[in-house]
Design a protein around this motif. Structure first.
Motif, mmCIF file in Angstrom:
data_model
loop_
_atom_site.group_PDB
_atom_site.id
_atom_site.type_symbol
_atom_site.label_atom_id
_atom_site.label_comp_id
_atom_site.label_asym_id
_atom_site.label_seq_id
_atom_site.Cartn_x
_atom_site.Cartn_y
_atom_site.Cartn_z
ATOM 1 N N ILE A 49 0.852 -1.202 0.000
ATOM 2 C CA ILE A 49 0.000 0.000 0.000
ATOM 3 C C ILE A 49 0.884 1.248 0.000
ATOM 4 C CG2 ILE A 49 -1.621 1.362 1.363
ATOM 5 C CD1 ILE A 49 -2.834 -1.238 2.360
ATOM 6 N N ILE A 50 1.897 1.259 0.878
ATOM 7 C CA ILE A 50 2.726 2.464 1.006
ATOM 8 C C ILE A 50 3.535 2.698 -0.270
ATOM 9 C CG2 ILE A 50 4.638 3.498 2.292
ATOM 10 C CD1 ILE A 50 3.585 1.898 4.755
ATOM 11 N N THR A 51 4.244 1.653 -0.738
ATOM 12 C CA THR A 51 5.071 1.854 -1.938
ATOM 13 C C THR A 51 4.177 2.077 -3.155
ATOM 14 O OG1 THR A 51 5.227 -0.548 -2.197
ATOM 15 C CG2 THR A 51 7.046 0.548 -1.103
ATOM 16 N N GLY A 52 3.007 1.418 -3.183
ATOM 17 C CA GLY A 52 2.093 1.585 -4.322
ATOM 18 C C GLY A 52 1.605 3.014 -4.433
ATOM 19 N N ILE A 53 1.224 3.609 -3.299
ATOM 20 C CA ILE A 53 0.775 5.011 -3.311
ATOM 21 C C ILE A 53 1.912 5.896 -3.833
ATOM 22 C CG2 ILE A 53 0.208 6.954 -1.813
ATOM 23 C CD1 ILE A 53 -1.457 4.994 -0.129
ATOM 24 N N THR A 74 12.262 4.399 -12.480
ATOM 25 C CA THR A 74 13.390 3.504 -12.219
ATOM 26 C C THR A 74 14.728 4.208 -12.362
ATOM 27 O OG1 THR A 74 11.999 1.813 -13.185
ATOM 28 C CG2 THR A 74 14.258 1.194 -12.718
ATOM 29 N N TYR A 75 14.859 5.066 -13.380
ATOM 30 C CA TYR A 75 16.187 5.590 -13.697
ATOM 31 C C TYR A 75 16.392 7.056 -13.319
ATOM 32 C CZ TYR A 75 16.308 1.301 -16.352
ATOM 33 O OH TYR A 75 16.252 -0.021 -16.694
ATOM 34 N N THR A 76 15.312 7.841 -13.217
ATOM 35 C CA THR A 76 15.483 9.279 -13.027
ATOM 36 C C THR A 76 15.069 9.742 -11.635
ATOM 37 O OG1 THR A 76 14.973 9.483 -15.366
ATOM 38 C CG2 THR A 76 15.084 11.509 -14.095
ATOM 39 N N ALA A 77 13.894 9.361 -11.185
ATOM 40 C CA ALA A 77 13.408 9.853 -9.888
ATOM 41 C C ALA A 77 14.323 9.357 -8.773
ATOM 42 C CB ALA A 77 11.982 9.384 -9.649
ATOM 43 N N ASP A 78 14.515 10.217 -7.765
ATOM 44 C CA ASP A 78 15.389 9.852 -6.653
ATOM 45 C C ASP A 78 14.819 8.650 -5.908
ATOM 46 O OD1 ASP A 78 17.281 11.857 -7.048
ATOM 47 O OD2 ASP A 78 15.957 13.337 -6.111
ATOM 48 N N GLY A 80 13.690 6.062 -6.878
ATOM 49 C CA GLY A 80 12.571 5.394 -7.529
ATOM 50 C C GLY A 80 12.850 3.917 -7.724
ATOM 51 N N TRP A 81 14.099 3.606 -8.068
ATOM 52 C CA TRP A 81 14.483 2.192 -8.246
ATOM 53 C C TRP A 81 14.210 1.404 -6.974
ATOM 54 C CZ3 TRP A 81 18.172 0.547 -4.794
ATOM 55 C CH2 TRP A 81 18.894 1.553 -4.153
ATOM 56 N N LEU A 82 14.443 2.069 -5.820
ATOM 57 C CA LEU A 82 14.261 1.373 -4.536
ATOM 58 C C LEU A 82 12.780 1.127 -4.275
ATOM 59 C CD1 LEU A 82 15.689 0.367 -1.957
ATOM 60 C CD2 LEU A 82 15.264 2.596 -0.985
ATOM 61 N N ILE A 83 11.978 2.192 -4.455
ATOM 62 C CA ILE A 83 10.544 2.078 -4.191
ATOM 63 C C ILE A 83 9.933 1.013 -5.102
ATOM 64 C CG2 ILE A 83 8.372 3.345 -4.105
ATOM 65 C CD1 ILE A 83 10.284 4.592 -2.207
ATOM 66 N N ARG A 84 10.296 1.074 -6.390
ATOM 67 C CA ARG A 84 9.711 0.128 -7.333
ATOM 68 C C ARG A 84 10.177 -1.296 -7.036
ATOM 69 N NH1 ARG A 84 11.036 -0.955 -13.475
ATOM 70 N NH2 ARG A 84 9.486 -2.585 -13.772
ATOM 71 N N PHE B 30 11.660 10.868 -2.826
ATOM 72 C CA PHE B 30 11.085 10.287 -4.044
ATOM 73 C C PHE B 30 9.899 11.106 -4.552
ATOM 74 C CE2 PHE B 30 7.871 7.251 -5.786
ATOM 75 C CZ PHE B 30 8.518 6.968 -6.985
ATOM 76 N N ILE B 31 9.021 11.548 -3.599
ATOM 77 C CA ILE B 31 7.818 12.240 -4.059
ATOM 78 C C ILE B 31 8.035 13.742 -4.206
ATOM 79 C CG2 ILE B 31 6.236 10.496 -3.153
ATOM 80 C CD1 ILE B 31 5.706 12.278 -0.797
ATOM 81 N N THR B 32 9.216 14.248 -3.842
ATOM 82 C CA THR B 32 9.493 15.666 -4.037
ATOM 83 C C THR B 32 9.962 15.887 -5.472
ATOM 84 O OG1 THR B 32 10.221 15.764 -1.750
ATOM 85 C CG2 THR B 32 10.794 17.629 -3.142
ATOM 86 N N PRO B 33 9.349 16.821 -6.208
ATOM 87 C CA PRO B 33 9.773 17.025 -7.598
ATOM 88 C C PRO B 33 11.248 17.374 -7.660
ATOM 89 C CG PRO B 33 7.821 18.312 -7.111
ATOM 90 C CD PRO B 33 8.295 17.741 -5.817
ATOM 91 N N SER B 34 11.936 16.735 -8.587
ATOM 92 C CA SER B 34 13.371 16.930 -8.688
ATOM 93 C C SER B 34 13.682 18.219 -9.430
ATOM 94 C CB SER B 34 13.962 15.739 -9.425
ATOM 95 O OG SER B 34 15.241 16.028 -9.835
ATOM 96 N N LYS B 35 14.818 18.852 -9.074
ATOM 97 C CA LYS B 35 15.203 20.104 -9.725
ATOM 98 C C LYS B 35 15.454 19.933 -11.210
ATOM 99 C CE LYS B 35 17.205 23.398 -6.541
ATOM 100 N NZ LYS B 35 18.436 24.061 -6.131
#
Lengths: 234, 144
Positions: A49-53, A74-78, A80-84, B30-35
């Motif tokens: 639930i938490i990671t899905g949200i 997966t590749y750009t968001a900070d 993101g690879w971990l959460i996914r 993760f949910i904060t928009p990146s610069k």
């Protein structure tokens, strides 16, 4: 009026009942891991639930953009690879632990009356979890997802009499496309979570209502304390 | 709760609390928009400074080379000078009104589209806005 008086008056929850609810004595044999496998999928479900949200923050359920949005996660968001990855691996662990849990219940004959209805709810929970896996797999919308959707809806379509209706309902038409992705997204993030949460509630309620039968293993004969509290050291 | 239990609980809950705080921090990140997704509108030059068909070289906020070309009375194009083929530097040929890459004769029109040679994709373009003879470009923010 002090804070605690005000809070107790404005939030009239019976503290004693709440403590009793979390202080249920647990039989000692549940300290062995294969007796505690029902809690593992529940814990995984909370993680899902938490990671899905969090994943919904970036996922786009559009046939042209779904895969790109997942590549972005997966590749750009900070992190993101971990959460996914947590979301993906938790789903695998959830299904694996459910299988082990079912085996434990089956081989100890814990499915027998009066716990037969709870076994049925368990089967429903297992099927719902598999549906989560199938719809989640499809949301990536890569080649593997497309052919999984093709095969999955094809299997549903083989149901006698109503198969064609089911397959068309799942696809939102006669072919796999935007409607299918939208529907699978809806199932994955709205309908299945509501259904599984309700079924989990009944499942856990029935366990508590029946109680857990005490078991003894070799070496337990001289153990004095037969139970331990669910929430320790209150 | 006696002292022994209090210390035991402390040792259990400090690492648990730290782990929970760490995971929460990662999640918030993760949910904060990146610069890298934020665009900044930046003034570059006055239109009269740049005659028609003249070019002016710049670096964007991340240090990549780009060139401004005045292609019309009220038209300025901003284009990365990095050829999409093998990364040589393209330049503006005003006679043919196109960008030319001397390494392998790649050609791009004034919008960056490939018109000849080996480049596999158009040049990277920047959004330009002209307001009262002031030329602004939208740059992606420095990586953060």
């Amino acid at each position: 009026m002090g804070f605690s008086t005000w809070f107790k008056e404005s939030f009239p929850v019976d503290q004693e009942a709440l403590i009793k609810l979390t202080a249920e004595p647990i039989p000692n044999h549940l300290k062995r891991w294969w007796w505690a496998l029902g809690g593992t999928p529940l814990y995984m479900f909370v993680v899902q639930i938490i990671t899905g949200i969090m994943l919904i923050f970036y996922y786009v359920p559009d046939t042209d953009k779904a895969y790109d949005s997942i590549a972005y996660i997966t590749y750009t968001a900070d992190y993101g690879w971990l959460i996914r990855s947590i979301h993906r691996w938790s789903s695998n662990i959830m299904i694996a632990s459910l299988l082990l849990h079912m085996m434990r219940v089956f081989f100890t004959r814990s499915y027998k009356p009066p716990r037969d209805i709870n076994w049925m709810f368990g089967v429903v929970l297992f099927l719902l979890t598999l549906m989560f896996g199938f719809t989640g797999y499809s949301l990536v919308y890569e080649q593997m997802s497309y052919w999984a959707m093709q095969v999955g809806t094809g299997i549903a379509g083989a149901t006698p009499f109503i198969g064609e209706w089911i397959a068309d309902f799942m696809r939102g038409g006669s072919d796999i496309g935007q409607n299918t992705l939208t529907r699978f997204y809806l199932f994955h993030v709205v309908l299945l979570p509501i259904l599984i949460a309700m079924a989990v509630g009944v499942h856990v309620y029935l366990i508590r209502a029946h109680g857990v039968t005490e078991l003894k293993f070799k070496g337990d004969e001289n153990v004095e304390k037969k139970t331990f509290p669910l929430w320790p050291e209150k | 709760m006696d002292r022994r239990n209090a210390i035991k609980n402390l040792f259990a809950f400090i690492p648990l609390g730290a782990a929970f705080a760490g995971i929460t921090a990662l999640g918030l990140r993760f949910i904060t928009p990146s610069k890298r997704d934020i665009e900044r509108r930046i003034f570059t030059l006055h239109l009269p400074e740049l005659p028609i068909n003249a070019t002016r070289k710049f670096k964007d906020l991340r240090g990549k080379d780009l060139v401004l070309v005045r292609t019309g009375e009220h038209e300025v194009k901003a284009m990365s000078t990095v050829c999409t083929h093998l990364g040589c530097t393209v330049h503006w040929e005003k006679d043919r009104q196109e960008f030319y890459c001397p390494c392998h004769a790649g050609r791009f029109d004034k919008d960056g589209n490939v018109t000849g040679g080996p480049p596999p994709s158009p040049l990277e373009t920047y959004k330009v806005e002209i307001q009262d003879d002031n030329v602004f470009i939208y740059f992606k923010d420095v990586e953060g």
